[in-house]
Design a protein around this motif. Structure first.
Motif, PDB file in Angstrom:
ATOM      1  N   PRO A 194       0.809  -1.217   0.000  1.00 11.16           N
ATOM      2  CA  PRO A 194       0.000   0.000   0.000  1.00 11.16           C
ATOM      3  C   PRO A 194       0.848   1.276   0.000  1.00 11.16           C
ATOM      4  O   PRO A 194       0.400   2.316  -0.477  1.00 11.16           O
ATOM      5  N   ASP A 195       2.080   1.176   0.521  1.00  9.40           N
ATOM      6  CA  ASP A 195       2.919   2.378   0.564  1.00  9.40           C
ATOM      7  C   ASP A 195       3.428   2.787  -0.814  1.00  9.40           C
ATOM      8  O   ASP A 195       3.937   3.888  -0.984  1.00  9.40           O
ATOM      9  N   ASP A 196       3.286   1.894  -1.785  1.00  9.09           N
ATOM     10  CA  ASP A 196       3.776   2.210  -3.130  1.00  9.09           C
ATOM     11  C   ASP A 196       2.830   3.110  -3.910  1.00  9.09           C
ATOM     12  O   ASP A 196       3.142   3.534  -5.015  1.00  9.09           O
ATOM     13  N   VAL A 197       1.622   3.348  -3.377  1.00  7.01           N
ATOM     14  CA  VAL A 197       0.666   4.208  -4.089  1.00  7.01           C
ATOM     15  C   VAL A 197       0.208   5.325  -3.157  1.00  7.01           C
ATOM     16  O   VAL A 197       0.369   5.230  -1.930  1.00  7.01           O
ATOM     17  N   THR A 198      -0.364   6.363  -3.740  1.00  6.86           N
ATOM     18  CA  THR A 198      -0.791   7.499  -2.918  1.00  6.86           C
ATOM     19  C   THR A 198      -2.313   7.535  -2.748  1.00  6.86           C
ATOM     20  O   THR A 198      -2.813   7.939  -1.711  1.00  6.86           O
ATOM     21  N   ALA A 251      -5.952   6.830  -1.802  1.00  9.48           N
ATOM     22  CA  ALA A 251      -6.460   6.111  -0.628  1.00  9.48           C
ATOM     23  C   ALA A 251      -7.238   4.856  -1.032  1.00  9.48           C
ATOM     24  O   ALA A 251      -7.100   3.800  -0.416  1.00  9.48           O
ATOM     25  N   LYS A 288      -6.824   3.060  -3.696  1.00  6.93           N
ATOM     26  CA  LYS A 288      -5.870   2.052  -4.178  1.00  6.93           C
ATOM     27  C   LYS A 288      -5.138   1.396  -3.014  1.00  6.93           C
ATOM     28  O   LYS A 288      -4.901   0.190  -3.028  1.00  6.93           O
ATOM     29  N   LYS A 289      -4.765   2.194  -2.023  1.00  6.24           N
ATOM     30  CA  LYS A 289      -4.097   1.639  -0.831  1.00  6.24           C
ATOM     31  C   LYS A 289      -4.959   0.534  -0.218  1.00  6.24           C
ATOM     32  O   LYS A 289      -4.484  -0.555   0.097  1.00  6.24           O
ATOM     33  N   LYS A 290      -6.240   0.851  -0.082  1.00  2.03           N
ATOM     34  CA  LYS A 290      -7.161  -0.109   0.518  1.00  2.03           C
ATOM     35  C   LYS A 290      -7.270  -1.367  -0.340  1.00  2.03           C
ATOM     36  O   LYS A 290      -7.277  -2.492   0.162  1.00  2.03           O
ATOM     37  N   THR A 298      -4.169  -3.503   0.048  1.00  6.63           N
ATOM     38  CA  THR A 298      -4.161  -4.185   1.348  1.00  6.63           C
ATOM     39  C   THR A 298      -5.093  -5.391   1.317  1.00  6.63           C
ATOM     40  O   THR A 298      -4.745  -6.493   1.742  1.00  6.63           O
TER      41      THR A 298
END
Ligand code: SF4
Lengths: 203, 470
Positions: free
Chosen positions: B309-313, B315, B317-319, B322
């Motif tokens: 998730p840290d590779d994208v900004t 929110a 996409k992070k979810k 994960t």
């Protein structure tokens, strides 16, 4: 097909991106030869655990949303397969309108053909409706297709787009096949011309 | 001559029967494919309305999703699957459409059967109640998936109500590295444009790397156009296309064939035609691809590590990442080559053709499937199976420890008994890695046939280029 003019009901929030057709109706339920009865398997893998018991956290299992008529969700809803079982299961559950920032093409078409209204809105409007939806049963939303308006629980009003022809068909519950058969002469003419210009296409 | 036109524009224009004020068109449909899962309700609808099939000779049906890939002499065991296949048998008999029943040598996955029979032709409109109808775009046919209501519409009227799509060009120039295949191209494209990148578009694939592909490879590329959100993929027909079609059972013959070829040669996009979106890839940059998540856009080169998730900004996409990693049982930062595999599936309408089996056999030859892995090869059709057996490929697979099955969709979507158990991890040559696609809780990594064999023999996702080819 049932007409769609106005719809008032609870909106259920499903804040997920890319909800695909396998999530909407897993393929073990595609082995039906009928259109009805799929509502009980809608979102099956998110809604029920391995024993078939309800997963309490899933939105449609919460008392406030059991009779939801509207779904508010994330971008690219309905991606994946062309299966119409996806709209059939939504419809059978009672969902008649889906609001999202965007939809997958085939799913979007299939909705109209089954009397479900898919509404694509800018992200900020969807975010606002998502917050409204999270307020549960107290937050009913009204969709007016004729006026192309969504009225939220606080009276705020959001306009939406819909193609005129689709709107006409939805408002009047018109069956596509019946409409097309009225153009029989044009189809006959096309076929006659094609038989001359591209004879190799006949089988 | 008028305005320069794209391949799509030309096919579209030649099929419009009429256009309404808002741009919606009634278009003619030349070819219609049918399978058992998305058609019963369409035939039921026709019957209920007292309507007839307008042109039974323009529809070809075959059961594929539900058929067993093991011994078929006892019929289909699962009752619901048998009912669907029996229903198709009955509907085909009642309406007189072309039909290859389960035990016909020509039975197979609908998107493999169409081209094999010469039913798929350049310049036609072609539909099926199946999103991977995009496969047929490899011939320069405008081919796309439709829902069951539309299946009924086509059966009744031989037309569809549609709006024209926008034009997108995906150009892949240059030479592919050895060990890199059509599957890697198509996965790399989806990685670039995302699963919604093609929404509203028809993608035309062009460039020297596409032209260099065989018809089989082109079908693999177009097959996954839908995974990039486009309803259809297209590749301009050329001599390879014409040669492939020549002599096939349902293809035009003799003078009709010659006349057709003359027409087909007019189809490629005119110089200077406009595309609404253009994406360019360098074939040199593509190395074997593998997916790590639960969407085909979750793809990376085999040399990469599992992203997090840290590779994208964004929110959302992070979810999504994960959730994907949790479902896939993967930890961000793990090298893909350290991901251990339980099952291998070689087949599907993406990679179940003869060339795919040849590419897999080259790697499998003289090797053994790892003891911890269960691997199977499912030919895409009875004719593919027959050809593979004539070439001795079945023996190579069997000696290596692969199962050799009867043709069908099989574990591509696990509607028949071929499926993953919860938590099992599969290297698969199919096209979808959605949650539960290959069985509830199953974990799918999409890759090419050669890469699938590499995973089978090492037990891990593996860069096939590291294996010596004998
Ligand atoms: S092989 Fe897979 S993708 Fe292709 S038609 Fe069958 S189920 Fe669909």
């Amino acid at each position: 097909m049932d007409k769609f003019d106005t719809l008032t009901g609870v909106a259920a929030p499903l804040p997920m991106l890319n909800v695909d057709t396998d999530m909407i109706i897993p393929k073990q339920f595609l082995k039906t030869i009928k259109r009805s009865g799929l509502g009980k398997n809608l979102f099956d893998e998110m809604r029920f655990d391995d024993n078939g018991d309800e997963i309490p956290g899933f939105v449609l299992n919460q008392p406030a949303y059991r009779n939801a008529k509207i779904l508010v969700t994330g971008a690219n809803f309905g991606c994946g397969s062309s299966r119409e079982h996806a709209p059939w299961s939504l419809l059978d559950f009672g969902i008649r309108c889906i609001i999202a920032p965007s939809f997958a093409d085939i799913f979007y078409n299939n909705c109209f053909k089954n009397g479900i209204l898919p509404i694509a809105l800018p992200q900020e409007d969807v975010d606002k409706l998502m917050l409204d939806a999270e307020r549960g049963a107290n937050a009913t939303v009204t969709i007016d297709l004729e006026k192309q308006e969504i009225t939220g629980p606080d009276g705020g009003c959001i306009k939406f787009d819909v193609e005129p022809f689709r709107k006409h068909c939805m408002l009047n519950g018109l069956d596509d096949i019946g409409l097309t058969l009225q153009q029989g002469d044009a189809i006959n003419g096309f076929e006659a011309e094609r038989a001359l210009s591209q004879p190799w296409l006949s089988l | 001559m008028g305005n320069p036109k794209t391949l799509f524009d030309k096919i579209w224009a030649s099929h419009v029967i009429n256009t309404q004020d808002d741009g919606t068109c009634l278009i003619y449909i030349d070819r219609h494919l049918v399978h058992e899962v998305t058609s019963p309700q369409a035939f039921e609808g026709l019957r209920n309305a007292g309507r007839k099939v307008r042109h039974p000779e323009l529809t070809l049906a075959v059961p594929d999703h539900n058929v067993p890939t093991t011994d078929r002499s006892q019929g289909i065991k699962e009752e619901d699957s048998r009912i669907q296949v029996d229903t198709l048998d009955q509907n085909a008999r009642d309406t007189g459409i072309h039909y290859f029943p389960m035990n016909d040598l020509r039975q197979g996955i609908v998107h493999i059967v169409g081209p094999e029979e010469g039913f798929t032709l350049p310049g036609v409109t072609m539909v099926c109640g199946d999103s991977h109808t995009s496969t047929h775009g490899a011939f320069g046919a405008l081919a796309f998936g439709i829902g069951t209501s539309e299946v009924e519409h086509v059966l009744a009227t031989q037309t569809l109500v549609q709006k024209p799509a926008k034009n997108m060009l995906v150009k892949v120039e240059g030479d592919l590295h050895p060990g890199v295949t059509a599957k890697d191209i198509t996965l790399a494209i989806i990685g670039r444009i995302g699963t919604a990148g093609g929404t509203g578009f028809v993608i035309e694939y062009a460039g020297s790397a596409i032209r260099a592909l065989s018809m089989e490879g082109r079908m693999t590329v177009c097959n996954m156009a839908i995974e990039g959100g486009a309803r259809a993929g297209l590749i301009a027909p050329d001599e390879k296309t014409f040669d492939y079609i020549k002599g096939r059972p349902m293809a035009p013959k003799g003078a009709a064939y010659e006349q057709a070829v003359e027409y087909w040669k007019t189809l490629p996009t005119d110089d200077g035609a406009h595309y609404d979106k253009v994406v360019e890839l360098d074939a040199n940059d593509i190395i074997p691809q593998v997916t790590w998540g639960t969407s085909p856009e979750d793809v990376a080169p085999i040399s990469a590590v599992v992203p997090g998730p840290d590779d994208v900004t964004d929110a959302g996409k992070k979810k999504a990442i994960t959730r994907s990693l949790e479902y896939m049982g993967l930890v961000a930062g793990t090298p893909l080559e350290e991901v251990k595999i339980d099952r291998v599936f070689i087949g599907s309408c993406t990679n179940g053709r003869i060339e795919d089996l040849r590419a897999a056999a080259v790697v499998a030859k003289g090797r053994k499937v790892a003891a911890s892995v269960n691997a199977m090869v499912v030919p895409g059709s009875g004719l593919v199976k027959e050809q593979a057996e004539a070439e001795g490929l079945d023996q190579i697979f069997l000696e290596a420890g692969f199962e050799w099955r009867e043709p069908g969709c099989s574990m591509c979507l696990a509607m028949n008994p071929d499926r993953l158990e919860p938590g099992e991890r599969c290297a698969s040559t199919s096209n979808r890695n959605f949650e539960g696609r290959q069985g509830r809780g199953g974990r799918t990594h999409l890759l090419s046939p050669a890469m699938a064999v590499a995973a089978a023999v090492t037990g891990y996702l593996t860069d096939v280029r590291k294996l010596e080819i004998v």
